[in-house]
Design a protein around this motif. Structure first.
Motif, PDB file in Angstrom:
ATOM      1  N   UNK A 119       0.829  -1.212   0.000  1.00 19.62           N
ATOM      2  CA  UNK A 119       0.000   0.000   0.000  1.00 19.62           C
ATOM      3  C   UNK A 119       0.864   1.262   0.000  1.00 19.62           C
ATOM      4  N   UNK A 120       0.502   2.212  -0.821  1.00 21.29           N
ATOM      5  CA  UNK A 120       1.195   3.497  -0.927  1.00 21.29           C
ATOM      6  C   UNK A 120       2.646   3.325  -1.406  1.00 21.29           C
ATOM      7  N   UNK A 121       2.920   2.234  -2.062  1.00 25.56           N
ATOM      8  CA  UNK A 121       4.263   2.056  -2.609  1.00 25.56           C
ATOM      9  C   UNK A 121       4.532   3.079  -3.707  1.00 25.56           C
ATOM     10  N   UNK A 122       5.746   3.601  -3.747  1.00 21.79           N
ATOM     11  CA  UNK A 122       6.107   4.625  -4.729  1.00 21.79           C
ATOM     12  C   UNK A 122       7.195   4.153  -5.685  1.00 21.79           C
ATOM     13  N   UNK A 123       7.619   2.896  -5.563  1.00 22.79           N
ATOM     14  CA  UNK A 123       8.687   2.402  -6.418  1.00 22.79           C
ATOM     15  C   UNK A 123       8.336   1.003  -6.877  1.00 22.79           C
ATOM     16  N   UNK A 124       9.121   0.477  -7.796  1.00 25.34           N
ATOM     17  CA  UNK A 124       8.902  -0.881  -8.263  1.00 25.34           C
ATOM     18  C   UNK A 124       9.131  -1.880  -7.129  1.00 25.34           C
ATOM     19  N   UNK A 125       8.513  -3.045  -7.249  1.00 22.24           N
ATOM     20  CA  UNK A 125       8.771  -4.094  -6.277  1.00 22.24           C
ATOM     21  C   UNK A 125      10.254  -4.465  -6.325  1.00 22.24           C
ATOM     22  N   UNK A 126      10.854  -4.820  -5.193  1.00 18.03           N
ATOM     23  CA  UNK A 126      12.276  -5.192  -5.189  1.00 18.03           C
ATOM     24  C   UNK A 126      12.570  -6.306  -6.194  1.00 18.03           C
ATOM     25  N   UNK A 127      13.692  -6.190  -6.875  1.00 17.94           N
ATOM     26  CA  UNK A 127      14.068  -7.150  -7.905  1.00 17.94           C
ATOM     27  C   UNK A 127      14.539  -8.455  -7.281  1.00 17.94           C
ATOM     28  N   UNK A 128      14.239  -9.564  -7.949  1.00 16.57           N
ATOM     29  CA  UNK A 128      14.730 -10.862  -7.495  1.00 16.57           C
ATOM     30  C   UNK A 128      15.447 -11.599  -8.622  1.00 16.57           C
ATOM     31  N   UNK A 129      15.733 -10.899  -9.697  1.00 13.02           N
ATOM     32  CA  UNK A 129      16.569 -11.435 -10.766  1.00 13.02           C
ATOM     33  C   UNK A 129      17.514 -10.320 -11.215  1.00 13.02           C
ATOM     34  N   UNK A 130      18.586 -10.701 -11.890  1.00 13.72           N
ATOM     35  CA  UNK A 130      19.547  -9.703 -12.369  1.00 13.72           C
ATOM     36  C   UNK A 130      18.913  -8.801 -13.410  1.00 13.72           C
ATOM     37  N   UNK A 131      18.052  -9.356 -14.271  1.00 13.72           N
ATOM     38  CA  UNK A 131      17.394  -8.546 -15.289  1.00 13.72           C
ATOM     39  C   UNK A 131      16.523  -7.479 -14.642  1.00 13.72           C
ATOM     40  N   UNK A 132      15.742  -7.865 -13.626  1.00  8.42           N
ATOM     41  CA  UNK A 132      14.889  -6.894 -12.943  1.00  8.42           C
ATOM     42  C   UNK A 132      15.720  -5.806 -12.275  1.00  8.42           C
ATOM     43  N   UNK A 133      16.842  -6.181 -11.688  1.00  8.07           N
ATOM     44  CA  UNK A 133      17.713  -5.187 -11.058  1.00  8.07           C
ATOM     45  C   UNK A 133      18.269  -4.218 -12.101  1.00  8.07           C
ATOM     46  N   UNK A 134      18.618  -4.718 -13.275  1.00 10.19           N
ATOM     47  CA  UNK A 134      19.119  -3.840 -14.329  1.00 10.19           C
ATOM     48  C   UNK A 134      18.011  -2.924 -14.853  1.00 10.19           C
ATOM     49  N   UNK A 135      16.781  -3.401 -14.857  1.00 13.02           N
ATOM     50  CA  UNK A 135      15.652  -2.540 -15.229  1.00 13.02           C
ATOM     51  C   UNK A 135      15.521  -1.399 -14.227  1.00 13.02           C
ATOM     52  N   UNK A 136      15.651  -1.714 -12.928  1.00 11.19           N
ATOM     53  CA  UNK A 136      15.593  -0.671 -11.904  1.00 11.19           C
ATOM     54  C   UNK A 136      16.722   0.340 -12.102  1.00 11.19           C
ATOM     55  N   UNK A 137      17.914  -0.157 -12.403  1.00 18.30           N
ATOM     56  CA  UNK A 137      19.064   0.730 -12.604  1.00 18.30           C
ATOM     57  C   UNK A 137      18.832   1.659 -13.793  1.00 18.30           C
ATOM     58  N   UNK A 138      18.303   1.102 -14.881  1.00 14.15           N
ATOM     59  CA  UNK A 138      18.015   1.923 -16.061  1.00 14.15           C
ATOM     60  C   UNK A 138      16.929   2.942 -15.741  1.00 14.15           C
ATOM     61  N   UNK A 139      15.947   2.542 -14.941  1.00 13.79           N
ATOM     62  CA  UNK A 139      14.902   3.483 -14.534  1.00 13.79           C
ATOM     63  C   UNK A 139      15.472   4.636 -13.713  1.00 13.79           C
ATOM     64  N   UNK A 140      16.427   4.316 -12.826  1.00 12.46           N
ATOM     65  CA  UNK A 140      17.059   5.366 -12.022  1.00 12.46           C
ATOM     66  C   UNK A 140      17.857   6.316 -12.921  1.00 12.46           C
ATOM     67  N   UNK A 141      18.546   5.774 -13.921  1.00  9.69           N
ATOM     68  CA  UNK A 141      19.313   6.601 -14.846  1.00  9.69           C
ATOM     69  C   UNK A 141      18.410   7.583 -15.587  1.00  9.69           C
ATOM     70  N   UNK A 142      17.334   7.073 -16.172  1.00 13.44           N
ATOM     71  CA  UNK A 142      16.435   7.948 -16.933  1.00 13.44           C
ATOM     72  C   UNK A 142      15.734   8.947 -16.019  1.00 13.44           C
ATOM     73  N   UNK A 143      15.447   8.558 -14.766  1.00 15.80           N
ATOM     74  CA  UNK A 143      14.804   9.480 -13.832  1.00 15.80           C
ATOM     75  C   UNK A 143      15.687  10.704 -13.594  1.00 15.80           C
ATOM     76  N   UNK A 144      16.989  10.465 -13.341  1.00 21.50           N
ATOM     77  CA  UNK A 144      17.887  11.591 -13.079  1.00 21.50           C
ATOM     78  C   UNK A 144      18.093  12.446 -14.311  1.00 21.50           C
ATOM     79  N   UNK A 145      18.151  11.827 -15.484  1.00 21.93           N
ATOM     80  CA  UNK A 145      18.296  12.614 -16.717  1.00 21.93           C
ATOM     81  C   UNK A 145      17.082  13.508 -16.930  1.00 21.93           C
TER      82      UNK A 145
END
Length: 287
Positions: free
Chosen positions: A30-56
């Motif tokens: 409830x009231x989550x503001x971010x993606x669910x925590x990653x449990x695979x390397x691909x999901x973690x890389x998706x989060x990293x790419x999301x953080x990159x585009x967010x800052x840009x």
């Protein structure tokens, strides 16, 4: 840099919720503001790419806002009664042409890398076939003795434990998979277009009648993970969840042996596995 920042962000969240059970990490909060925590390397890389585009995007937004404020203050009629008659500025035109190109290149490199990681399937240890129907899933294990079963969402009156069986997410027969192995998933449908989406694994793949789509993932931690159909597929689209139980390799071998002859007995083993995994030390992916 951005991957380190993303890991730090995950660590802060994990520290702030250390009293929450491992299973709670596997579903939306409830009231989550971010993606669910990653449990695979691909999901973690998706989060990293999301953080990159967010800052840009954030830096560009602040820069444009600053320019607007400057123009309003510096060139309003009171502060600048005699307007400039400048028609063009070569340097500015060069900068606003080159700068977007450089920004797109910065985004494109990790984007293509991520696409390659998602689309190119490494050597898989096992294959799972997922067939979408209105409005339930069918799972097949062709390499484990042709195990096959349907998975329906539990109705409110069928839920016996509100904590372990979250409303609109828990199912009667979850998909059971081993951790630490590359798993190929083949997805199709029998009626309309559906979509198999498991956010903690970084997987979202369309289920299309007459077509077999493929993806893959490698689960890092034992636990229960929830996803949903993510393609509007009719009246009960919202009641078509996905529940995946990730277990150890030994537990998966026990489960498959039981499932070959008695699916009910295999389901009973899952409670035992939950107790075993709860006693073992666990880590939260994406830390």
């Amino acid at each position: 840099m951005f991957r380190s920042a993303n890991r730090l962000y995950g660590a802060i969240i994990a520290a702030g919720t250390c009293l929450v059970s491992t299973q709670a990490w596997a579903e939306a909060q409830p009231w989550g503001t971010y993606l669910q925590p990653a449990d695979t390397q691909v999901a973690e890389d998706i989060h990293t790419f999301g953080a990159l585009t967010f800052w840009i995007v954030g830096i560009i937004t602040l820069f444009v806002l600053g320019l607007l404020v400057y123009v309003v203050v510096r060139f309003n009629a009171k502060a600048n009664p005699v307007p400039s008659k400048t028609s063009h500025n070569t340097m500015i035109e060069v900068v606003w042409t080159i700068a977007p190109i450089m920004i797109l290149l910065i985004i494109a490199v990790p984007s293509f890398r991520l696409l390659y990681e998602e689309l190119v399937i490494p050597d898989a240890k096992m294959t799972i076939k997922v067939t979408a129907n209105k409005w339930y899933w069918n799972y097949e294990y062709p390499e484990q003795g042709d195990i096959s079963f349907d998975s329906y969402m539990l109705k409110d009156e069928e839920r016996t434990d509100p904590v372990k069986q979250p409303r609109l997410l828990a199912v009667d027969s979850p998909l059971v998979l081993p951790v630490g192995e590359v798993i190929r998933i083949q997805v199709t449908a029998t009626d309309v277009i559906h979509s198999f989406a498991m956010q903690p694994f970084g997987v979202k793949i369309d289920a299309i009648p007459g077509r077999l789509n493929e993806s893959w993932f490698k689960i890092e931690n034992a636990g229960t993970f929830y996803g949903q159909c993510s393609e509007l597929c009719g009246q009960n689209h919202a009641f078509m969840p996905i529940e995946i139980r990730a277990v150890t390799a030994d537990q998966f071998a026990k489960w498959t042996e039981a499932a070959k002859t008695d699916l009910n007995a295999a389901k009973a083993l899952l409670a035992q596995f939950d107790d075993e995994n709860a006693k073992a030390p666990t880590t939260v992916a994406a830390n």
